[in-house]
Design a protein around this motif. Structure first.
Motif, mmCIF file in Angstrom:
data_model
loop_
_atom_site.group_PDB
_atom_site.id
_atom_site.type_symbol
_atom_site.label_atom_id
_atom_site.label_comp_id
_atom_site.label_asym_id
_atom_site.label_seq_id
_atom_site.Cartn_x
_atom_site.Cartn_y
_atom_site.Cartn_z
ATOM 1 N N GLN A 187 0.675 -1.221 0.023
ATOM 2 C CA GLN A 187 -0.068 -0.034 0.005
ATOM 3 C C GLN A 187 0.888 1.267 0.014
ATOM 4 O O GLN A 187 2.142 1.234 0.114
ATOM 5 C CB GLN A 187 -0.836 -0.008 1.377
ATOM 6 N N VAL A 188 0.404 2.512 0.078
ATOM 7 C CA VAL A 188 0.848 3.699 0.205
ATOM 8 C C VAL A 188 0.744 4.618 1.536
ATOM 9 O O VAL A 188 -0.435 4.494 1.727
ATOM 10 C CB VAL A 188 0.552 4.250 -1.010
ATOM 11 N N GLN A 189 1.604 4.881 1.868
ATOM 12 C CA GLN A 189 1.582 5.649 3.065
ATOM 13 C C GLN A 189 1.921 7.164 2.912
ATOM 14 O O GLN A 189 2.786 7.467 2.039
ATOM 15 C CB GLN A 189 2.488 5.139 4.296
ATOM 16 N N LEU A 190 1.056 7.876 3.625
ATOM 17 C CA LEU A 190 1.511 9.351 3.637
ATOM 18 C C LEU A 190 1.992 9.975 4.963
ATOM 19 O O LEU A 190 1.216 9.729 5.930
ATOM 20 C CB LEU A 190 0.358 10.067 3.028
ATOM 21 N N SER A 213 5.187 7.293 0.328
ATOM 22 C CA SER A 213 6.017 6.199 0.225
ATOM 23 C C SER A 213 5.364 4.964 -0.056
ATOM 24 O O SER A 213 4.034 4.641 0.375
ATOM 25 C CB SER A 213 6.935 6.060 1.562
ATOM 26 N N GLY A 214 5.868 3.733 -0.422
ATOM 27 C CA GLY A 214 5.464 2.457 -0.763
ATOM 28 C C GLY A 214 5.775 2.190 -2.202
ATOM 29 O O GLY A 214 6.476 2.774 -2.641
ATOM 30 N N ASN A 215 5.177 1.132 -2.644
ATOM 31 C CA ASN A 215 5.233 0.477 -4.084
ATOM 32 C C ASN A 215 4.713 1.599 -5.035
ATOM 33 O O ASN A 215 3.636 0.798 -5.735
ATOM 34 C CB ASN A 215 5.143 -0.824 -4.146
ATOM 35 N N ILE A 216 4.841 2.582 -5.118
ATOM 36 C CA ILE A 216 4.217 3.572 -5.916
ATOM 37 C C ILE A 216 4.513 3.491 -7.453
ATOM 38 O O ILE A 216 5.607 3.242 -7.955
ATOM 39 C CB ILE A 216 4.308 5.163 -5.660
ATOM 40 N N PHE A 217 3.683 3.212 -8.329
ATOM 41 C CA PHE A 217 3.819 3.187 -9.835
ATOM 42 C C PHE A 217 3.444 4.711 -10.124
ATOM 43 O O PHE A 217 4.285 5.167 -11.051
ATOM 44 C CB PHE A 217 2.847 2.029 -10.245
ATOM 45 N N SER A 218 2.516 5.205 -10.109
ATOM 46 C CA SER A 218 2.217 6.621 -10.292
ATOM 47 C C SER A 218 1.149 7.261 -9.526
ATOM 48 O O SER A 218 0.365 6.433 -8.596
ATOM 49 C CB SER A 218 1.669 6.728 -11.679
ATOM 50 N N ILE A 219 1.278 8.640 -9.356
ATOM 51 C CA ILE A 219 0.301 9.224 -8.419
ATOM 52 C C ILE A 219 -0.442 10.142 -9.582
ATOM 53 O O ILE A 219 0.227 11.175 -10.317
ATOM 54 C CB ILE A 219 0.979 10.263 -7.389
ATOM 55 N N ASN A 220 -1.919 10.290 -9.390
ATOM 56 C CA ASN A 220 -2.575 11.138 -10.512
ATOM 57 C C ASN A 220 -2.840 12.544 -9.843
ATOM 58 O O ASN A 220 -2.889 13.304 -10.591
ATOM 59 C CB ASN A 220 -3.711 10.351 -11.004
ATOM 60 N N ALA A 221 -3.072 12.562 -8.692
ATOM 61 C CA ALA A 221 -3.512 13.700 -7.879
ATOM 62 C C ALA A 221 -3.019 13.592 -6.677
ATOM 63 O O ALA A 221 -2.997 12.347 -5.765
ATOM 64 C CB ALA A 221 -5.019 13.915 -8.010
#
Length: 123
Positions: free
Chosen positions: A1-4, A25-33
């Motif tokens: 997951q993604v943590q902020l 942070s995390g296994n981010i592929f892309s952030i749209n917004a």
């Protein structure tokens, strides 16, 4: 997951400035917004500002001309520069991000929230 994780909150006198940061942070592929919301005591959470890929930043009417949102894509970080702060800006500020992350079973969408950071404007 993604943590902020947010940082930068605190106590400031009316008319002052603060800068909030939020790192994803995390296994981010892309952030749209990415965006900022706030919740004052006894009130519902409300949108403050958002920044989406390919779009101009959007602001709540109450903060236009005073707040500025910016994003560092290389760092997966969003900032909120708050100037000319007013008493009514006092609230817990939450970071939000939407995008895609990679998992063992493939790519999945996410929408994550930070834990919140307190901003208190004093007279």
């Amino acid at each position: 997951q993604v943590q902020l994780v947010e940082s930068g909150g605190g106590v400031v006198q009316a008319g002052g400035s603060l800068r909030l940061s939020c790192a994803a942070s995390g296994n981010i592929f892309s952030i749209n917004a990415m965006g900022w919301y706030r919740q004052a005591p006894g009130k519902q959470r409300e949108l403050v500002a958002t920044i989406k890929d390919g779009d101009r930043p959007m602001y709540a009417d109450s903060v236009k001309g005073r707040f500025s949102i910016a994003r560092d894509n290389a760092k997966n970080t969003v900032y909120l520069q708050m100037n000319s702060l007013k008493l009514e800006d006092t609230a817990v500020y939450y970071c939000n991000a939407e995008g895609t992350y990679s998992s063992a079973t493939g790519y999945r969408g996410f929408r994550s929230w930070g834990q919140g950071t307190q901003v208190t404007v004093s007279s």
